[in-house]
Design a protein around this motif. Structure first.
Motif, PDB file in Angstrom:
ATOM      1  N   ASP A   1      66.736  55.876  -3.201  1.00 10.07           N
ATOM      2  CA  ASP A   1      65.967  54.646  -3.407  1.00 10.07           C
ATOM      3  C   ASP A   1      66.272  53.903  -4.696  1.00 10.07           C
ATOM      4  OD1 ASP A   1      64.498  55.231  -1.051  1.00 10.07           O
ATOM      5  OD2 ASP A   1      63.217  56.596  -2.178  1.00 10.07           O
ATOM      6  N   GLY A   2      66.963  54.552  -5.643  1.00 12.50           N
ATOM      7  CA  GLY A   2      67.108  53.922  -6.949  1.00 12.50           C
ATOM      8  C   GLY A   2      68.497  53.450  -7.305  1.00 12.50           C
ATOM      9  N   LEU A   3      69.537  54.066  -6.693  1.00  9.18           N
ATOM     10  CA  LEU A   3      70.902  53.794  -7.114  1.00  9.18           C
ATOM     11  C   LEU A   3      71.839  53.615  -5.927  1.00  9.18           C
ATOM     12  CD1 LEU A   3      71.221  56.628  -9.791  1.00  9.18           C
ATOM     13  CD2 LEU A   3      70.987  54.190 -10.307  1.00  9.18           C
ATOM     14  N   VAL A   4      72.924  52.886  -6.168  1.00 12.41           N
ATOM     15  CA  VAL A   4      74.080  52.917  -5.266  1.00 12.41           C
ATOM     16  C   VAL A   4      75.140  53.677  -6.035  1.00 12.41           C
ATOM     17  CG1 VAL A   4      75.745  51.587  -3.948  1.00 12.41           C
ATOM     18  CG2 VAL A   4      73.431  50.700  -4.260  1.00 12.41           C
ATOM     19  N   ILE A   5      75.280  54.964  -5.740  1.00 14.64           N
ATOM     20  CA  ILE A   5      75.998  55.866  -6.640  1.00 14.64           C
ATOM     21  C   ILE A   5      77.502  55.601  -6.722  1.00 14.64           C
ATOM     22  CG2 ILE A   5      74.279  57.696  -6.439  1.00 14.64           C
ATOM     23  CD1 ILE A   5      76.199  59.138  -4.542  1.00 14.64           C
ATOM     24  N   ASP A   6      78.070  54.879  -5.748  1.00 15.67           N
ATOM     25  CA  ASP A   6      79.504  54.579  -5.808  1.00 15.67           C
ATOM     26  C   ASP A   6      79.791  53.273  -6.551  1.00 15.67           C
ATOM     27  OD1 ASP A   6      80.525  56.837  -4.425  1.00 15.67           O
ATOM     28  OD2 ASP A   6      79.823  55.988  -2.546  1.00 15.67           O
ATOM     29  N   MET A   7      78.740  52.616  -7.026  1.00 13.56           N
ATOM     30  CA  MET A   7      78.914  51.382  -7.798  1.00 13.56           C
ATOM     31  C   MET A   7      78.845  51.690  -9.287  1.00 13.56           C
ATOM     32  SD  MET A   7      76.621  48.745  -5.496  1.00 13.56           S
ATOM     33  CE  MET A   7      76.664  47.442  -6.739  1.00 13.56           C
TER      34      MET A   7
ATOM     35  N   TYR B   1      58.173  50.172  -9.486  1.00  8.88           N
ATOM     36  CA  TYR B   1      58.001  51.536  -8.966  1.00  8.88           C
ATOM     37  C   TYR B   1      59.340  52.265  -9.020  1.00  8.88           C
ATOM     38  CZ  TYR B   1      57.522  55.325  -5.559  1.00  8.88           C
ATOM     39  OH  TYR B   1      57.540  56.552  -4.943  1.00  8.88           O
ATOM     40  N   ILE B   2      59.378  53.371  -9.738  1.00  9.53           N
ATOM     41  CA  ILE B   2      60.597  54.172  -9.871  1.00  9.53           C
ATOM     42  C   ILE B   2      60.426  55.423  -9.030  1.00  9.53           C
ATOM     43  CG2 ILE B   2      62.092  55.390 -11.483  1.00  9.53           C
ATOM     44  CD1 ILE B   2      61.170  53.379 -13.624  1.00  9.53           C
ATOM     45  N   SER B   3      61.146  55.474  -7.913  1.00  5.18           N
ATOM     46  CA  SER B   3      60.990  56.526  -6.904  1.00  5.18           C
ATOM     47  C   SER B   3      61.401  57.894  -7.437  1.00  5.18           C
ATOM     48  CB  SER B   3      61.830  56.161  -5.678  1.00  5.18           C
ATOM     49  OG  SER B   3      61.951  57.256  -4.795  1.00  5.18           O
ATOM     50  N   ASP B   4      60.908  58.924  -6.760  1.00  2.00           N
ATOM     51  CA  ASP B   4      61.281  60.294  -7.118  1.00  2.00           C
ATOM     52  C   ASP B   4      62.678  60.655  -6.604  1.00  2.00           C
ATOM     53  OD1 ASP B   4      60.443  60.234  -4.463  1.00  2.00           O
ATOM     54  OD2 ASP B   4      59.783  62.316  -4.478  1.00  2.00           O
ATOM     55  N   ASP B   5      63.245  59.846  -5.713  1.00  2.00           N
ATOM     56  CA  ASP B   5      64.571  60.113  -5.161  1.00  2.00           C
ATOM     57  C   ASP B   5      65.519  59.008  -5.612  1.00  2.00           C
ATOM     58  OD1 ASP B   5      66.849  60.652  -3.713  1.00  2.00           O
ATOM     59  OD2 ASP B   5      65.785  61.134  -1.847  1.00  2.00           O
ATOM     60  N   ARG B   6      66.129  59.204  -6.771  1.00  2.00           N
ATOM     61  CA  ARG B   6      66.954  58.143  -7.341  1.00  2.00           C
ATOM     62  C   ARG B   6      68.190  57.851  -6.491  1.00  2.00           C
ATOM     63  NH1 ARG B   6      67.053  62.353 -10.955  1.00  2.00           N
ATOM     64  NH2 ARG B   6      68.977  63.589 -11.044  1.00  2.00           N
ATOM     65  N   HIS B   7      68.720  58.854  -5.785  1.00  4.32           N
ATOM     66  CA  HIS B   7      69.917  58.631  -4.987  1.00  4.32           C
ATOM     67  C   HIS B   7      69.608  57.807  -3.738  1.00  4.32           C
ATOM     68  CE1 HIS B   7      72.213  62.302  -6.834  1.00  4.32           C
ATOM     69  NE2 HIS B   7      72.104  61.282  -7.651  1.00  4.32           N
TER      70      HIS B   7
END
Length: 209
Positions: A49-55, A41-47
């Motif tokens: 639920d989908g990514l750790v943006i500082d990694m 399941y690929i969520s509509d909110d990538r920030h």
């Protein structure tokens, strides 16, 4: 629509009914168990639920796979397969990284479209049978949208089951085979995407309002 996708993925619990996958009732399975069986399941909110943006891109790609062979064994990481996974995703999904950083690029420095490709790559690294996209092109530019569409169509052409939740009518008409329309929390109808019109879909969407 999002609630329905979350129910299928196991994120949201249901009070009645059954969810069957490959002739098996998976209603009581956890998100992890469904993922292991091939449902992504690929969520509509990538920030959120989908990514750790500082990694880094590589670390994000491996979030779901650190504890699996060949990436690790008995708690010891195996660097080469980890690097190979990230390099393969960059090539396969044509992810544009920052400068010469490549797979070590920090995700928050990538464009919205490339961030979305990282999310997709992370989930598809396990060769899922069913991929659920929730608003897959929200917040990305036109050029990146086309690339995401091509990615979705490529999955379908490789005999994957692809479910797209979208509020953009042209998107649905352009990439779907069948469109199931919901209204007031109920299934209002099913249409053939190649032989329907926006008017028919809007009429179904208003059926139970």
């Amino acid at each position: 629509q999002t609630e329905l996708a979350e129910v299928i993925a196991g994120i949201r619990k249901i009070t009645s009914g059954d969810i069957c996958f490959m002739n098996e009732n998976i209603q009581k399975d956890s998100v992890k168990q469904r993922f292991e069986k091939g449902i992504s399941y690929i969520s509509d909110d990538r920030h959120a639920d989908g990514l750790v943006i500082d990694m880094s891109l590589k670390d994000n790609m491996l979030l779901k796979h650190y504890d699996k062979e060949p990436y690790s064994k008995k708690g010891i990481f195996n660097k080469k397969p980890m690097d190979d996974l990230a390099d393969s995703a960059i090539e396969k999904f044509q992810i544009k990284t920052t400068g010469t950083s490549g797979k070590e690029s920090i995700v928050k420095l990538l464009s919205g479209g490339n961030q979305q490709k990282v999310v997709v790559g992370k989930w598809l690294a396990r060769n899922s049978r069913v991929v659920i996209f929730d608003e897959p092109t929200r917040g990305i530019d036109v050029g990146a949208k086309y690339e995401i569409y091509q990615l979705i169509l490529d999955l379908a052409n490789r005999d994957k089951v692809v479910m797209v939740v979208s509020s953009e009518m042209p998107e649905l008409l352009g990439i779907c085979d069948r469109i199931l329309v919901m209204s007031g929390g109920r299934l209002a109808g099913e249409v053939d995407a190649k032989n329907t019109t926006q008017e028919e879909i809007m009429a179904l969407a208003a059926k139970y309002v």
